[in-house]
Write a protein that holds these residues in place. Structure first.
Motif, PDB file in Angstrom:
ATOM      1  N   GLY A  76      39.586  26.995  41.498  1.00 21.09           N
ATOM      2  CA  GLY A  76      39.417  28.663  41.779  1.00 21.09           C
ATOM      3  C   GLY A  76      38.108  28.959  41.748  1.00 21.09           C
ATOM      4  O   GLY A  76      37.624  29.909  42.362  1.00 21.09           O
ATOM      5  N   ARG A  77      37.368  28.522  40.774  1.00 20.50           N
ATOM      6  CA  ARG A  77      35.837  28.819  40.605  1.00 20.50           C
ATOM      7  C   ARG A  77      35.012  28.466  41.825  1.00 20.50           C
ATOM      8  O   ARG A  77      34.199  29.090  42.249  1.00 20.50           O
ATOM      9  CB  ARG A  77      35.122  28.220  39.411  1.00 20.50           C
ATOM     10  CG  ARG A  77      35.835  29.084  38.019  1.00 20.50           C
ATOM     11  CD  ARG A  77      35.325  28.468  36.902  1.00 20.50           C
ATOM     12  NE  ARG A  77      33.916  28.411  36.477  1.00 20.50           N
ATOM     13  CZ  ARG A  77      33.295  27.863  35.549  1.00 20.50           C
ATOM     14  NH1 ARG A  77      34.069  27.539  34.565  1.00 20.50           N
ATOM     15  NH2 ARG A  77      31.976  27.879  35.488  1.00 20.50           N
ATOM     16  N   ILE A 120      46.224  41.545  40.354  1.00 20.19           N
ATOM     17  CA  ILE A 120      45.912  41.734  38.880  1.00 20.19           C
ATOM     18  C   ILE A 120      44.745  42.847  38.542  1.00 20.19           C
ATOM     19  O   ILE A 120      44.807  43.658  37.467  1.00 20.19           O
ATOM     20  CB  ILE A 120      46.046  40.603  38.259  1.00 20.19           C
ATOM     21  CG1 ILE A 120      47.322  39.673  38.378  1.00 20.19           C
ATOM     22  CG2 ILE A 120      45.568  40.618  36.756  1.00 20.19           C
ATOM     23  CD1 ILE A 120      47.195  38.109  38.229  1.00 20.19           C
ATOM     24  N   GLU A 121      43.938  42.336  39.219  1.00 24.59           N
ATOM     25  CA  GLU A 121      42.487  43.111  39.138  1.00 24.59           C
ATOM     26  C   GLU A 121      42.840  44.523  39.426  1.00 24.59           C
ATOM     27  O   GLU A 121      42.479  45.493  38.672  1.00 24.59           O
ATOM     28  CB  GLU A 121      41.412  42.872  40.117  1.00 24.59           C
ATOM     29  CG  GLU A 121      40.034  43.106  39.522  1.00 24.59           C
ATOM     30  CD  GLU A 121      39.173  42.075  39.992  1.00 24.59           C
ATOM     31  OE1 GLU A 121      39.247  41.427  40.884  1.00 24.59           O
ATOM     32  OE2 GLU A 121      38.280  41.540  38.831  1.00 24.59           O
ATOM     33  N   ARG A 122      43.547  45.063  40.639  1.00 27.09           N
ATOM     34  CA  ARG A 122      43.950  46.438  40.791  1.00 27.09           C
ATOM     35  C   ARG A 122      44.840  46.950  39.689  1.00 27.09           C
ATOM     36  O   ARG A 122      44.707  48.191  39.602  1.00 27.09           O
ATOM     37  CB  ARG A 122      44.543  46.273  42.070  1.00 27.09           C
ATOM     38  CG  ARG A 122      45.094  47.537  42.779  1.00 27.09           C
ATOM     39  CD  ARG A 122      45.620  47.205  44.216  1.00 27.09           C
ATOM     40  NE  ARG A 122      46.272  48.427  44.537  1.00 27.09           N
ATOM     41  CZ  ARG A 122      47.374  49.069  44.536  1.00 27.09           C
ATOM     42  NH1 ARG A 122      48.227  48.697  43.617  1.00 27.09           N
ATOM     43  NH2 ARG A 122      47.738  50.084  45.104  1.00 27.09           N
ATOM     44  N   GLY A 123      45.716  46.139  39.166  1.00 24.52           N
ATOM     45  CA  GLY A 123      46.776  46.878  38.018  1.00 24.52           C
ATOM     46  C   GLY A 123      45.947  47.027  36.893  1.00 24.52           C
ATOM     47  O   GLY A 123      46.567  47.756  36.001  1.00 24.52           O
ATOM     48  N   LEU A 155      39.598  35.489  38.181  1.00 18.32           N
ATOM     49  CA  LEU A 155      39.386  36.665  37.515  1.00 18.32           C
ATOM     50  C   LEU A 155      38.397  36.518  36.241  1.00 18.32           C
ATOM     51  O   LEU A 155      37.751  37.454  35.664  1.00 18.32           O
ATOM     52  CB  LEU A 155      40.603  37.147  36.720  1.00 18.32           C
ATOM     53  CG  LEU A 155      41.900  37.719  37.731  1.00 18.32           C
ATOM     54  CD1 LEU A 155      43.218  37.366  36.917  1.00 18.32           C
ATOM     55  CD2 LEU A 155      41.285  38.952  38.191  1.00 18.32           C
ATOM     56  N   GLY A 156      38.006  35.238  36.096  1.00 17.49           N
ATOM     57  CA  GLY A 156      36.914  35.003  35.093  1.00 17.49           C
ATOM     58  C   GLY A 156      37.644  35.053  33.538  1.00 17.49           C
ATOM     59  O   GLY A 156      37.163  35.227  32.645  1.00 17.49           O
ATOM     60  N   PRO A 184      41.676  40.078  28.209  1.00 14.55           N
ATOM     61  CA  PRO A 184      42.897  39.713  29.088  1.00 14.55           C
ATOM     62  C   PRO A 184      42.811  38.148  29.329  1.00 14.55           C
ATOM     63  O   PRO A 184      41.880  37.420  29.301  1.00 14.55           O
ATOM     64  CB  PRO A 184      42.542  40.341  30.156  1.00 14.55           C
ATOM     65  CG  PRO A 184      41.020  40.846  30.350  1.00 14.55           C
ATOM     66  CD  PRO A 184      40.662  40.701  28.687  1.00 14.55           C
ATOM     67  N   ALA A 185      44.164  37.652  29.230  1.00 17.04           N
ATOM     68  CA  ALA A 185      44.055  36.294  29.635  1.00 17.04           C
ATOM     69  C   ALA A 185      45.665  35.864  30.279  1.00 17.04           C
ATOM     70  O   ALA A 185      46.515  36.741  30.345  1.00 17.04           O
ATOM     71  CB  ALA A 185      44.324  35.477  28.248  1.00 17.04           C
TER      72      ALA A 185
END
Ligand SMILES: Cc1cc2nc3c(=O)[nH]c(=O)nc-3n(C[C@H](O)[C@H](O)[C@H](O)COP(=O)(O)OP(=O)(O)OC[C@H]3O[C@@H](n4cnc5c(N)ncnc54)[C@H](O)[C@@H]3O)c2cc1C
Lengths: 325, 260
Positions: A110-111, B107-110, B137-138, B173-174
């Motif tokens: 992913g990264r 997920i980012e959007r929500g 997402l980091g 978040p995770a």
């Protein structure tokens, strides 16, 4: 040409056999490609034991010593692997699909925006690049996978546990270089491991195992398998589904995250035969399966299968065995 | 707190399997596709948390063809409050990376605090997706939870790894994936099945997620299938249907092999 980069996992102060097997496979591929193997190791004392990886065919080791917890977490390992990829531009990143190894492989892919081939059981060279073979659909078809990476690094290959032998190939020592990767902003924390719960029965020593799966239905239903095991002079083995649900002790679990067994006879009752279970018992001499679902994957590798209700079959089987002995 | 549960539609595990060389090597199964059975445990884990705390919403997030709506309805019938289905012809042929890009964007959007997933997809034998989505997402990732606790903005799990049970945790978040033994998924009642049809189901296409063309679908795939074939031949065993005599047949078989 870039090297093959392997994540060699540490657990309880040792390198894991699964990841050493991947290193050995990488060494064989590197020989064919006239390149070398670089390993990434992370954890307390990792750099001290890193030189021994030479005997598994590793040329260079990039080591991160220590960890935030007793064991390195997925994010810490991924930081190290990402730093190694940036520094070395390897042809391919390879890892063993342990629980941690799969998290690391996913984070790295992913990264770095790399393609990932999962559940590979073998690798070979085709037209100068590495390709992997992976079974799909409960091992009913085999697929050859490659990558379409844009940069020098083609992608990530994640291998099914136990795919390769981890025997040392020679007595060489590897060059060890310490690295200090940039840390992730947000980490997974390793918080500790549960005490071992071994209750004395060593299932790896039994000639006969009666494997009990979720089909048993509950923790108070194990009488049928316990008394059959007793009639056969064997012991009870279990699946993760049974152990995670708290029905039976972890020390009896067979599979990827349990024990690897090879009894003369393995009778699987109410076990679907998931690959992670199969990994731990496929070397049994004879496999008998009782499952009420005719499509259960276990029937694809059982020597003798019965489509039926274990609560019907097992008591009669026990009686027949007691009568015949 | 907003929880998202990623769900996937997979081919029916009970149906026969084959690969279709005519269909671009795609692997197909007969029978009707259904909700990935492992995802039901993730939904259940989310519902149990929601039932024990105030102000928790559960959203099912699915990437799939329009027909995957059936599985999304199942998630709603199980108890999710609402759902997001990302469907677009351009998504066909997505690999793990492409799928993760779509889910991460949704997920980012929500704006979720916690994302749950099943332990693996039943058709792909793949359990790396949570890691790839987390990386995009980091966020931290915790997989294979046998138990889960959510408290004070952080999540901790117990899980089985190769060296035994261990505890790992992270702040929210995770992303967390759960074992298929963490709970017993409920059966939706008839009322819940009917009610599901009235719950909000948002359908999104790629444009809504602002993903660059070529980063997903067949064009964006970075891992590629080169060929599909038969597995190495395995000496097939005998399989019988129990007609009351199975125990005797097993003993006979064991006797032939000198095992009793
Ligand atoms: C990273 C990872 C590691 C894993 N490690 C392991 C591991 O080490 N060991 C392991 O076992 N699993 C492991 N798993 C889990 C594995 O994928 C399966 O979920 C698990 O093996 C399923 O256990 P089961 O066969 O008992 O349950 P299920 O898959 O639920 O199967 C139960 C079976 O019982 C049958 N049944 C039900 N009632 C009856 C009856 N009355 N009579 C006869 N049959 C009946 C059903 O038809 C079904 O086939 C791992 C998974 C992952 C992702």
């Amino acid at each position: 040409m870039g090297s093959l980069l392997v994540y060699v996992e540490s657990s309880e102060g040792q390198f894991t056999t699964g990841s050493l097997g991947v290193a050995a496979k990488a060494a064989a591929l590197a020989g064919e490609l006239s390149t070398s193997v670089t390993a990434v190791v992370v954890g307390p004392g990792a750099s001290e034991r890193a030189a021994t990886l030479g005997s598994h065919g590793v040329g260079r080791v990039l080591a991160v010593d220590g960890a935030r917890g007793d064991e390195p977490s997925a994010t810490e390992v991924a930081d190290a692997v990402v730093a190694a990829v940036r520094a070395e531009s390897p042809l391919l990143v390879m890892a063993n699909a342990s629980v941690l190894g799969a998290e690391v492989a996913g984070l790295v892919a992913g990264r770095l925006g790399l393609g990932i081939a999962t559940d590979a059981v073998d690798a070979s060279i085709s037209d100068g690049s590495v390709i992997v073979t992976k079974p799909a659909f409960d091992d009913s078809v085999w697929v050859e996978c490659g990558w379409a990476g844009e940069g020098e690094t083609a992608g990530v290959a994640l291998f099914r546990a136990g795919s390769f032998s981890a025997d040392p190939v020679n007595g060489a020592t590897a060059e060890v270089v310490g690295i200090e990767p940039e840390g992730s902003e947000r980490h997974v924390e390793f918080l500790g491991r549960a005490e071992s719960t071994d209750e004395g029965v060593d299932i790896t020593q039994a000639d006969v195992l009666v494997g009990a799966g979720r089909g048993l239905g509950g923790p108070d239903q194990f009488g049928v398998v316990e008394s059959l095991a007793q009639a056969l002079g064997g012991a009870v083995a279990t699946t993760r589904a049974v152990v995670d649900a708290g029905w039976y002790d972890y020390s009896t679990q067979v599979g990827q995250t349990g024990k690897t067994v090879a009894p003369k006879l393995y009778i699987a009752a109410g076990i679907s035969g998931a690959i992670q279970h199969k990994i731990g018992m496929q070397s049994s001499g004879t496999i008998v399966a009782i499952n009420k679902d005719a499509n259960a994957p276990i029937f694809e590798y059982a020597d003798f299968g019965v489509v039926g209700d274990l609560f019907e079959v097992l008591p009669k089987l026990e009686q027949a065995i007691r009568e015949s002995s | 707190m907003k929880i998202a549960v990623c769900v996937k539609e997979v081919p029916d595990a009970g149906a026969s399997r084959r690969h279709d060389p005519a269909a671009d090597h795609r692997l197909v199964r007969d029978g009707d596709p259904a909700l990935n059975p492992f995802d039901a445990h993730a939904i259940e884990a989310a519902l149990q948390h929601a039932e024990g705390a105030d102000g928790v919403t559960v959203t099912a997030v699915c990437m799939g063809p329009a027909s995957a709506q059936r599985s999304v309805q199942k998630a709603l019938a199980l108890g999710a409050d609402d759902a997001v289905l990302i469907s677009d012809d351009a998504l066909a042929g997505s690999d793990v990376l492409g799928t993760a890009r779509v889910l991460a964007a949704a997920i980012e959007r929500g704006g979720y605090d916690l994302v749950l997933m099943g332990q693996q997809s039943a058709d792909g034998e793949c359990w790396v997706l949570p890691g790839v989505v987390a990386a995009l997402l980091g966020w931290p990732v915790l997989t294979q939870a046998a138990s889960l606790s959510i408290e004070d903005g952080s999540v901790r799990i117990d899980r089985q790894a190769e060296a035994g049970y261990e505890k790992v945790g992270a702040s929210l978040p995770a992303i967390v994936s759960v074992s298929d033994a963490i709970n017993e998924p409920r059966y939706p009642s008839l009322k819940a099945i009917m009610g599901a049809k009235r719950k909000p189901l948002e359908q999104l296409d790629l444009a809504a997620l602002d993903l660059p063309a070529g980063s997903v679908g067949q064009d964006g795939a970075r891992s590629i299938v080169r060929s599909v074939g038969d597995p190495p031949p395995q000496p097939g065993g005998t399989v019988i249907e129990d007609d009351g005599s199975a125990a005797d047949r097993i003993v006979e078989f064991l006797r032939e092999r000198n095992l009793v």
